[in-house]
Design an enzyme around this catalytic site. Sequence first.
Site, PDB file in Angstrom:
ATOM      1  N   ASP A  16      12.850   7.455  76.565  1.00 33.12           N
ATOM      2  CA  ASP A  16      13.019   8.908  76.466  1.00 33.12           C
ATOM      3  C   ASP A  16      12.358   9.401  75.182  1.00 33.12           C
ATOM      4  OD1 ASP A  16      14.140  11.634  76.894  1.00 33.12           O
ATOM      5  OD2 ASP A  16      15.449  10.571  78.303  1.00 33.12           O
ATOM      6  N   HIS A  18       9.579  13.638  79.086  1.00 32.64           N
ATOM      7  CA  HIS A  18      10.385  12.839  78.152  1.00 32.64           C
ATOM      8  C   HIS A  18       9.538  11.734  77.540  1.00 32.64           C
ATOM      9  CE1 HIS A  18      14.216  14.805  78.876  1.00 32.64           C
ATOM     10  NE2 HIS A  18      13.957  14.803  80.176  1.00 32.64           N
ATOM     11  N   GLU A  75      12.690  17.318  84.233  1.00 30.11           N
ATOM     12  CA  GLU A  75      12.522  18.114  83.016  1.00 30.11           C
ATOM     13  C   GLU A  75      11.144  17.918  82.394  1.00 30.11           C
ATOM     14  OE1 GLU A  75      17.171  18.415  81.565  1.00 30.11           O
ATOM     15  OE2 GLU A  75      15.966  16.735  80.833  1.00 30.11           O
ATOM     16  N   TRP A 129      20.921  15.568  90.857  1.00 30.28           N
ATOM     17  CA  TRP A 129      21.760  15.834  89.681  1.00 30.28           C
ATOM     18  C   TRP A 129      22.001  17.321  89.458  1.00 30.28           C
ATOM     19  CZ3 TRP A 129      20.393  18.212  84.932  1.00 30.28           C
ATOM     20  CH2 TRP A 129      19.042  18.550  84.786  1.00 30.28           C
ATOM     21  N   TYR A 132      28.832  13.804  85.667  1.00 29.68           N
ATOM     22  CA  TYR A 132      28.288  13.632  84.319  1.00 29.68           C
ATOM     23  C   TYR A 132      29.433  13.313  83.358  1.00 29.68           C
ATOM     24  CZ  TYR A 132      23.341  14.585  84.902  1.00 29.68           C
ATOM     25  OH  TYR A 132      22.020  14.475  85.236  1.00 29.68           O
ATOM     26  N   PHE A 133      29.490  12.052  82.942  1.00 30.19           N
ATOM     27  CA  PHE A 133      30.588  11.617  82.082  1.00 30.19           C
ATOM     28  C   PHE A 133      30.314  11.901  80.608  1.00 30.19           C
ATOM     29  CE2 PHE A 133      32.581   8.238  85.142  1.00 30.19           C
ATOM     30  CZ  PHE A 133      32.834   9.252  86.051  1.00 30.19           C
ATOM     31  N   ASP A 134      29.198  12.584  80.308  1.00 32.97           N
ATOM     32  CA  ASP A 134      29.000  13.087  78.948  1.00 32.97           C
ATOM     33  C   ASP A 134      29.683  14.438  78.766  1.00 32.97           C
ATOM     34  OD1 ASP A 134      27.093  13.962  80.810  1.00 32.97           O
ATOM     35  OD2 ASP A 134      25.673  14.536  79.252  1.00 32.97           O
ATOM     36  N   TRP A 192      25.060  10.021  79.517  1.00 29.56           N
ATOM     37  CA  TRP A 192      24.023  10.388  78.552  1.00 29.56           C
ATOM     38  C   TRP A 192      24.644  10.349  77.159  1.00 29.56           C
ATOM     39  CZ3 TRP A 192      19.463  10.269  80.749  1.00 29.56           C
ATOM     40  CH2 TRP A 192      19.341  10.593  82.106  1.00 29.56           C
ATOM     41  N   THR A 193      23.944   9.743  76.208  1.00 31.04           N
ATOM     42  CA  THR A 193      24.611   9.364  74.956  1.00 31.04           C
ATOM     43  C   THR A 193      24.226  10.207  73.741  1.00 31.04           C
ATOM     44  OG1 THR A 193      22.933   7.670  74.506  1.00 31.04           O
ATOM     45  CG2 THR A 193      24.907   6.990  75.737  1.00 31.04           C
ATOM     46  N   GLU A 194      23.796  11.453  73.946  1.00 32.64           N
ATOM     47  CA  GLU A 194      23.508  12.292  72.782  1.00 32.64           C
ATOM     48  C   GLU A 194      24.683  12.308  71.802  1.00 32.64           C
ATOM     49  OE1 GLU A 194      20.970  14.285  76.047  1.00 32.64           O
ATOM     50  OE2 GLU A 194      22.817  13.120  75.888  1.00 32.64           O
TER      51      GLU A 194
END
Length: 533
Positions: A191, A262, A326, A392, A417-419, A466-468
């Site tokens: 990414d 990305h 995106e 998504w 979405y588990f974020d 997603w780990t932001e």
Amino acid sequence: MNKFFLCIFTLLLLKAELHAQFNIIPKPLEVNSTSSGSFNLTDKTPIVFKQQSLQKSASFLNGYLSRFYGFSLKQSKAAAIKGIYLSLSNKTSSNPGNYALQVKNEGVFITAETEEGIFYGIQTFIQLLDPTAKGKTMEIPFVQIRDEPRFQYRGMHLDVARHFSPVSFVKKYIDYLALHKMNYFHWHLTDDQGWRIEIKKYPKLTELGSMRKGTITGFLPGNGNTNIPHGGFYTQEEIKEVVKYATDRYITVIPEIEMPGHASAALTAYSYLGCTGGPYKVQETWGVFDDVFCAGNEQTFTFFQDVIDEVVALFPARYIHIGGDECPKTSWKKCPKCQQRMKDHQLKDEHELQSYFVQRMEKYINKKGKSIIGWDEILEGGLAPNATVMSWRGEAGGIEAAKQHHYAIMTPGNYMYFDYAPSIKRDSLTMPGTTTLQKVYSYEPIPADLPLESGKYILGAQANVWTEYMNNPSKIEYMIFPRMSALSEVVWSSKENRNWDDFQKRLKQQFERYQLWQVNYHHIPIDVPAETR
């Protein structure tokens, strides 16, 4: 005296009730309590199997017992008076994950038509163990279970580009999937914020593209920067190690190599792959960036073909995920090479140029014996002939793909979405949305708007991590538990067998399993309306 007998009678009733309640998640197709008896499991109980292919399932059980209960069992091919028996039947069916489990006085008997089915039976047996038990003896209540998965695709995703996860945690994550009867691990490896997979032909991808100089603090757009370098990548040997670890747990690893958007990390390493030539940098913030791979440059396709050659050698999975989401068209609109490509191929707009990019790469990947998965943006400008769509942005992409007779995997953001925060009572920095446990459990992967005959094209569902805002394993665990348990029932159990109230009752013991595993999880009060949590 009467009070004494009344107390004894009450205790016996309570014990019988506990035996009758089997707190298994995901809920099996059929559970029948045969009597109030139980089988005593001790460290002397053997695991008996004749087929060598069942070694992996026996080893997983022993690993679990050793880690969490302090003992392991002898493995044997010889029959015993009492034991845990694993056996493959000669029957065949269209559902390879089915199994039967019976606990009776003579032992525990797990039968299935495939090795995979035996492994799922082991996961159910593990849930018959008391998570609070101490010592080397446990009572396993008599029971008969028949079970099979509803969907063939039962997945979890993990983004390691925004925040890197070490191999040790990736393996632990895979174990979590296995314990929930999941069978696909979607590994998001590249990414804007980091390139995480070693490509030997392009060493700068990891020398330069795997490290960013800092990370924003606070919610996007941020209120500062850590100014602490963050990076990491997996060597090809580590990739092989993880893939084997997953394969031993009947989990398929799907790598994601993002294209054509990305791209910042890759462009930082090899600037000629972009439309402007740079300067580029590995991004320190989140979001979508205008710098993407140049679709008019032949070197871009040479690069990706070389990358795919090395990826194919590492991942035996049928699928390669190519992202496709995106991708701003700003650079392409200004790029002479991209505009010339559009003229040469009579493409009416940049959306069709993206479709050209995806379809060209699909042809190459197909020649390698693989199929592509892409996020639902790959529908724009025309869907690649053999592509599977991961929906998504709601369910529309999956519905459209199924109508076109393409397979789809459902992962709509508002459910999967588990974020997103697990509760309206936000207690840490997360993405702005909220997805409660009950909302996850309520999801139905086959959309109501989909024509009945198209339902067969829905392979299953997946949750995305997603780990932001997840910069360590403990935060990841907090965000996936207990929502992963709810998802497991959505994709495994029959639609008719799912019941929220019943799930909540079984979840109480699941919390005890989390404590046994020593995982960080989101504590929620049971039997409290979701909207007040």
